[in-house]
Design an enzyme around this catalytic site. Structure first.
Site, PDB file in Angstrom:
ATOM      1  N   SER A 125     -13.197   7.147  95.225  1.00 44.92           N
ATOM      2  CA  SER A 125     -11.960   6.351  95.308  1.00 44.92           C
ATOM      3  C   SER A 125     -11.908   5.296  94.196  1.00 44.92           C
ATOM      4  O   SER A 125     -10.826   4.938  93.728  1.00 44.92           O
ATOM      5  CB  SER A 125     -11.801   5.710  96.695  1.00 44.92           C
ATOM      6  N   ASN A 126     -13.051   4.805  93.750  1.00 46.25           N
ATOM      7  CA  ASN A 126     -13.041   3.859  92.615  1.00 46.25           C
ATOM      8  C   ASN A 126     -12.678   4.570  91.316  1.00 46.25           C
ATOM      9  O   ASN A 126     -11.982   4.010  90.472  1.00 46.25           O
ATOM     10  CB  ASN A 126     -14.390   3.142  92.490  1.00 46.25           C
ATOM     11  N   MET A 129     -25.114   6.708  93.536  1.00 43.00           N
ATOM     12  CA  MET A 129     -26.080   6.210  94.509  1.00 43.00           C
ATOM     13  C   MET A 129     -27.532   6.476  94.106  1.00 43.00           C
ATOM     14  O   MET A 129     -28.385   6.667  94.959  1.00 43.00           O
ATOM     15  CB  MET A 129     -25.777   6.820  95.887  1.00 43.00           C
ATOM     16  N   ARG A 130     -27.802   6.461  92.822  1.00 39.06           N
ATOM     17  CA  ARG A 130     -29.153   6.689  92.347  1.00 39.06           C
ATOM     18  C   ARG A 130     -29.522   5.570  91.379  1.00 39.06           C
ATOM     19  O   ARG A 130     -28.656   5.081  90.651  1.00 39.06           O
ATOM     20  CB  ARG A 130     -29.179   8.013  91.584  1.00 39.06           C
ATOM     21  N   LEU A 139     -31.057   4.314  88.069  1.00 41.75           N
ATOM     22  CA  LEU A 139     -31.422   4.860  86.761  1.00 41.75           C
ATOM     23  C   LEU A 139     -32.676   4.127  86.270  1.00 41.75           C
ATOM     24  O   LEU A 139     -32.876   2.951  86.556  1.00 41.75           O
ATOM     25  CB  LEU A 139     -30.258   4.687  85.782  1.00 41.75           C
ATOM     26  N   HIS A 185     -20.640  -2.988  93.357  1.00 44.40           N
ATOM     27  CA  HIS A 185     -21.473  -3.031  94.565  1.00 44.40           C
ATOM     28  C   HIS A 185     -20.704  -3.745  95.681  1.00 44.40           C
ATOM     29  O   HIS A 185     -20.081  -4.779  95.442  1.00 44.40           O
ATOM     30  CB  HIS A 185     -22.781  -3.776  94.257  1.00 44.40           C
ATOM     31  N   LEU A 230     -32.840  -3.358  90.713  1.00 43.10           N
ATOM     32  CA  LEU A 230     -31.863  -2.796  91.651  1.00 43.10           C
ATOM     33  C   LEU A 230     -30.751  -3.815  91.918  1.00 43.10           C
ATOM     34  O   LEU A 230     -31.008  -4.867  92.527  1.00 43.10           O
ATOM     35  CB  LEU A 230     -32.569  -2.415  92.964  1.00 43.10           C
ATOM     36  N   GLU A 238     -12.349  -3.713  95.788  1.00 43.44           N
ATOM     37  CA  GLU A 238     -13.067  -3.003  94.720  1.00 43.44           C
ATOM     38  C   GLU A 238     -12.069  -2.304  93.808  1.00 43.44           C
ATOM     39  O   GLU A 238     -12.210  -2.306  92.586  1.00 43.44           O
ATOM     40  CB  GLU A 238     -14.014  -1.944  95.308  1.00 43.44           C
TER      41      GLU A 238
END
Ligand code: GAR
Length: 203
Positions: free
Chosen positions: A17-18, A100-101, A103, A119, A154, A184
């Protein structure tokens, strides 16, 4: 609308959606950017369906790639596969929009100052997964969303922009997430436009 046209790579893992909010802002002439490439770490991300639909509708074609962690022997080779797509396309800005990972440090250093993330909390509160659930469990009365530069920590890179969102009595994870998500969708395109217009400096 001022500024140079920014070539974006948007990285996603799910609903997108973003990503949709970014594409809509471009279409409405509010954001001087183009989404050149979308990278998903999940083949079943709804965001990829959105890209297919936009491409079928005949707008400016968006390239998309699925780079799944399970296809690589290690984290470094996964990060390298993403990096080589970005380098070949010379994108100006990498936008993590529900990616959702985490890097790796090498990747973050390679693209330092050119990667931003959205976020769903007022960082530095509630980094990591399920930020809205964490906010409810803590009992905070104000939450929100944050756009920040990505570094090797993070959700810890320098903060670019934030919006506060009240936590209401009776909120569930879903209702709070929805209220934050609305913000957002405004904050992320506006922040990218500020980068395009040099109102905010690249990290
Ligand atoms: C958004 O709420 C975003 O802030 C969050 O995932 C959602 C993705 O929604 N990201 C994180 O939690 C990253 N730590 P979308 O796929 O519909 O844009």
């Amino acid at each position: 609308m001022k500024g140079r046209l920014l070539k974006l790579c948007v990285m996603v893992s799910g609903r997108g959606s973003n990503l949709d909010a970014i594409v809509r802002s471009i279409d409405e002439g509010k954001l001087n950017a183009c989404v050149n490439v979308v990278i998903s770490d999940r083949h079943d991300a709804l965001a990829l369906k959105r890209v297919e639909e936009w491409n079928a509708a005949g707008g400016k074609r968006i390239e998309s790639f699925v780079i799944e962690r399970s296809s690589f022997p290690g984290k470094d080779s996964f990060d390298d596969a993403i990096a080589s797509i970005l380098e070949e396309r010379e994108v100006d800005l990498i936008v993590l929009a529900g990616f959702m990972r985490v890097l790796g440090a090498k990747f973050a250093a390679r693209f330092a100052g050119k990667i931003i993330n959205i976020h769903p909390s007022l960082l530095p509160s509630f980094p990591g997964l399920h930020a809205q659930r964490q906010a409810l469990a803590y009992g905070t009365k104000i939450s929100g969303c944050t756009v920040h530069f990505v570094d090797k920590t993070l959700d810890g890179g320098s903060i670019i922009s934030q919006v506060a969102v009240p936590v209401l009595d009776g909120d569930t994870e879903d209702t709070l997430s929805e209220r934050i998500l609305k913000e957002e969708h405004r904050l992320l395109p506006e922040t990218i436009q500020k980068l395009a217009a040099n109102q905010i400096r690249f990290g």
